[in-house]
Motif scaffolding. Sequence first.
Motif, PDB file in Angstrom:
ATOM      1  N   THR A   1       0.892  -1.198   0.047  1.00 19.92           N
ATOM      2  CA  THR A   1      -0.257   0.027  -0.001  1.00 19.92           C
ATOM      3  C   THR A   1       0.979   1.289  -0.112  1.00 19.92           C
ATOM      4  O   THR A   1       2.317   1.215   0.450  1.00 19.92           O
TER       5      THR A   1
ATOM      6  N   THR B   1       0.905   3.503   1.984  1.00 19.25           N
ATOM      7  CA  THR B   1       1.315   3.688   3.466  1.00 19.25           C
ATOM      8  C   THR B   1       2.579   2.829   3.847  1.00 19.25           C
ATOM      9  O   THR B   1       3.353   3.308   4.495  1.00 19.25           O
ATOM     10  N   ASP B   2       2.499   1.625   3.380  1.00 18.41           N
ATOM     11  CA  ASP B   2       3.639   0.660   3.516  1.00 18.41           C
ATOM     12  C   ASP B   2       5.056   1.357   2.605  1.00 18.41           C
ATOM     13  O   ASP B   2       5.988   1.312   3.241  1.00 18.41           O
TER      14      ASP B   2
ATOM     15  N   ARG C   1       5.659   4.391   1.963  1.00 14.91           N
ATOM     16  CA  ARG C   1       6.347   5.672   2.545  1.00 14.91           C
ATOM     17  C   ARG C   1       6.907   5.283   3.834  1.00 14.91           C
ATOM     18  O   ARG C   1       7.857   5.957   4.124  1.00 14.91           O
TER      19      ARG C   1
END
Length: 71
Positions: free
Chosen positions: A3, A5-6, A8
Amino acid sequence: MATITDLRARREALAAQRASGVARVSYDGKTVDYRSVAEIDRAIEALDREIAAAEGRRIVRQIRVTTDKGL
Protein backbone atom coordinates in the motif's frame (compact mmCIF):
# COMPACT_ATOMS: atom_id res chain seq x y z
CA MET A 1 1.08 -5.43 -3.52
CA ALA A 2 2.25 -2.86 -1.00
CA THR A 3 0.00 0.00 0.00
CA ILE A 4 1.01 3.64 -0.27
CA THR A 5 1.39 3.72 3.52
CA ASP A 6 3.79 0.75 3.42
CA LEU A 7 5.82 2.33 0.62
CA ARG A 8 6.08 5.61 2.51
CA ALA A 9 7.16 3.79 5.68
CA ARG A 10 9.92 2.00 3.75
CA ARG A 11 11.04 5.30 2.21
CA GLU A 12 11.16 7.00 5.61
CA ALA A 13 13.18 4.11 7.06
CA LEU A 14 15.66 4.33 4.19
CA ALA A 15 15.99 8.10 4.47
CA ALA A 16 16.52 7.93 8.24
CA GLN A 17 19.23 5.28 7.93
CA ARG A 18 20.94 7.15 5.08
CA ALA A 19 21.04 10.29 7.22
CA SER A 20 22.58 8.36 10.12
CA GLY A 21 25.18 6.69 7.89
CA VAL A 22 23.98 3.15 8.63
CA ALA A 23 23.71 0.76 5.68
CA ARG A 24 21.31 -1.68 7.40
CA VAL A 25 17.59 -0.90 7.18
CA SER A 26 14.81 -2.73 9.02
CA TYR A 27 11.08 -2.40 8.34
CA ASP A 28 8.11 -4.76 8.45
CA GLY A 29 10.22 -7.38 10.24
CA LYS A 30 12.73 -7.48 7.37
CA THR A 31 16.34 -6.36 7.39
CA VAL A 32 18.24 -5.30 4.28
CA ASP A 33 21.97 -4.55 4.11
CA TYR A 34 23.01 -2.01 1.47
CA ARG A 35 26.56 -1.80 0.14
CA SER A 36 26.71 1.96 -0.30
CA VAL A 37 24.86 5.23 0.12
CA ALA A 38 24.38 5.30 -3.66
CA GLU A 39 22.52 1.99 -3.46
CA ILE A 40 20.25 3.42 -0.74
CA ASP A 41 19.64 6.49 -2.95
CA ARG A 42 18.61 4.24 -5.86
CA ALA A 43 16.22 2.34 -3.56
CA ILE A 44 14.68 5.64 -2.41
CA GLU A 45 14.26 6.77 -6.04
CA ALA A 46 12.57 3.46 -6.90
CA LEU A 47 10.20 3.88 -3.95
CA ASP A 48 9.45 7.46 -5.04
CA ARG A 49 8.45 6.12 -8.47
CA GLU A 50 6.27 3.39 -6.92
CA ILE A 51 4.55 5.89 -4.64
CA ALA A 52 3.93 8.26 -7.55
CA ALA A 53 2.50 5.44 -9.68
CA ALA A 54 0.23 4.32 -6.84
CA GLU A 55 -1.03 7.89 -6.49
CA GLY A 56 -1.61 8.17 -10.24
CA ARG A 57 1.10 10.71 -10.97
CA ARG A 58 4.50 10.74 -12.66
CA ILE A 59 7.84 11.98 -11.46
CA VAL A 60 9.37 14.25 -14.07
CA ARG A 61 13.12 14.58 -14.00
CA GLN A 62 14.68 17.47 -15.85
CA ILE A 63 18.30 17.92 -16.79
CA ARG A 64 19.28 21.38 -17.86
CA VAL A 65 22.50 21.74 -19.83
CA THR A 66 24.22 25.07 -20.27
CA THR A 67 27.43 25.88 -22.04
CA ASP A 68 29.67 28.87 -22.39
CA LYS A 69 32.98 29.71 -23.97
CA GLY A 70 34.70 30.03 -20.62
CA LEU A 71 35.47 33.72 -21.03
